[in-house]
Design an enzyme around this catalytic site. Sequence first.
Site, PDB file in Angstrom:
ATOM      1  N   GLY A 280       0.829  -1.200   0.000  1.00 50.89           N
ATOM      2  CA  GLY A 280       0.000   0.000   0.000  1.00 50.89           C
ATOM      3  C   GLY A 280       0.866   1.254   0.000  1.00 50.89           C
ATOM      4  O   GLY A 280       2.083   1.192  -0.210  1.00 50.89           O
TER       5      GLY A 280
ATOM      6  N   GLU B 149      10.411  -2.121   3.364  1.00 48.47           N
ATOM      7  CA  GLU B 149       9.543  -1.990   2.184  1.00 48.47           C
ATOM      8  C   GLU B 149      10.344  -1.489   0.997  1.00 48.47           C
ATOM      9  O   GLU B 149      10.198  -1.982  -0.129  1.00 48.47           O
ATOM     10  CB  GLU B 149       8.386  -1.030   2.495  1.00 48.47           C
ATOM     11  CG  GLU B 149       7.392  -1.595   3.492  1.00 48.47           C
ATOM     12  CD  GLU B 149       6.342  -0.604   3.956  1.00 48.47           C
ATOM     13  OE1 GLU B 149       5.315  -1.048   4.488  1.00 48.47           O
ATOM     14  OE2 GLU B 149       6.532   0.614   3.795  1.00 48.47           O
TER      15      GLU B 149
HETATM   16  C1  5RP Z   1       3.553   0.871   6.092  1.00 48.34           C
HETATM   17  C2  5RP Z   1       3.126   1.538   4.840  1.00 48.34           C
HETATM   18  C3  5RP Z   1       1.715   1.315   4.379  1.00 48.34           C
HETATM   19  O1  5RP Z   1       1.742   0.791   3.105  1.00 48.34           O
HETATM   20  C4  5RP Z   1       0.983   2.625   4.387  1.00 48.34           C
HETATM   21  O2  5RP Z   1       1.063   3.187   5.670  1.00 48.34           O
HETATM   22  C5  5RP Z   1      -0.475   2.436   3.979  1.00 48.34           C
HETATM   23  O3  5RP Z   1      -1.144   1.725   4.975  1.00 48.34           O
HETATM   24  P1  5RP Z   1      -2.644   1.273   4.849  1.00 48.34           P
HETATM   25  O4  5RP Z   1      -2.707   0.236   3.777  1.00 48.34           O
HETATM   26  O5  5RP Z   1      -2.976   0.728   6.209  1.00 48.34           O
HETATM   27  O6  5RP Z   1      -3.485   2.474   4.494  1.00 48.34           O
HETATM   28  O7  5RP Z   1       3.855   2.231   4.184  1.00 48.34           O
HETATM   29  O8  5RP Z   1       4.842   1.229   6.466  1.00 48.34           O
END
Ligand code: 5RP
Length: 221
Positions: A85, A106
């Site tokens: 995400g 990530e």
């Molecule tokens: C985690 C991230 C996530 O991808 C980002 O925070 C989006 O999160 P969500 O899918 O809960 O909206 O970078 O480190």
Amino acid sequence: MNQDLKKEKSAREAFNLIEPELMKDSVIGIGTGTTTNFFIKELNKAKIQIKGVVCSSNASENLIDNSYDKFSLNEVHGIDFYIDGADEFNDRKELIKGGGGALTREKILAYSSNKFICIVDESKHVNLLGQFPLPVEVIELARSAVSRELMKMGGKPIYRHGFVTDNGNQIVDIHNLPIEVPYDLEAKINNIPGVVENGIFSCRKADTIICTTDNDISVIQ
Ligand code: 5RP
């Protein structure tokens, strides 16, 4: 349609997109966050024959079904598809990530992947990155020194109290930082001693963004 449903639809679309291309030796990189969790749900349900997964966080790894082999990045040839995400994306498929604090792993997985598919709902779209506070992972002893440098760049750093990354480091969230040229700022912040990684994904941006709105799902290539 509520936001969770949009996240779920984007995740399912990503699964449907990659499924025909998966082979016995495929490795899938797994991001972190609520949208990725919906992808994990699809993967767990499908129990497909692949080599296995590499996860960007302990939280995601714990959710993966035991029918899949879990590898560290050192144990595989690379990642065929990385699914994750984002907190923000722009029209160039550049991202801000790290709301969940997993940005360093990530980014490493995204860099090691042949294809990075970012799954979002429409609320994540921005014209200019930076409305979401930019997460920066720092070595503990450098936190204040790094924060002072980030203030000189025009941002307002706020320490994420009580949060420790899977790498044992801390996070500073930078508010009000003008991110006019993401590519340059990503490199500039990473040049500050004590910074482990920052949440701008521009040098390795997404290849595909799957975004669900109230009316449709767009696959942005
Ligand atoms: C985690 C991230 C996530 O991808 C980002 O925070 C989006 O999160 P969500 O899918 O809960 O909206 O970078 O480190």
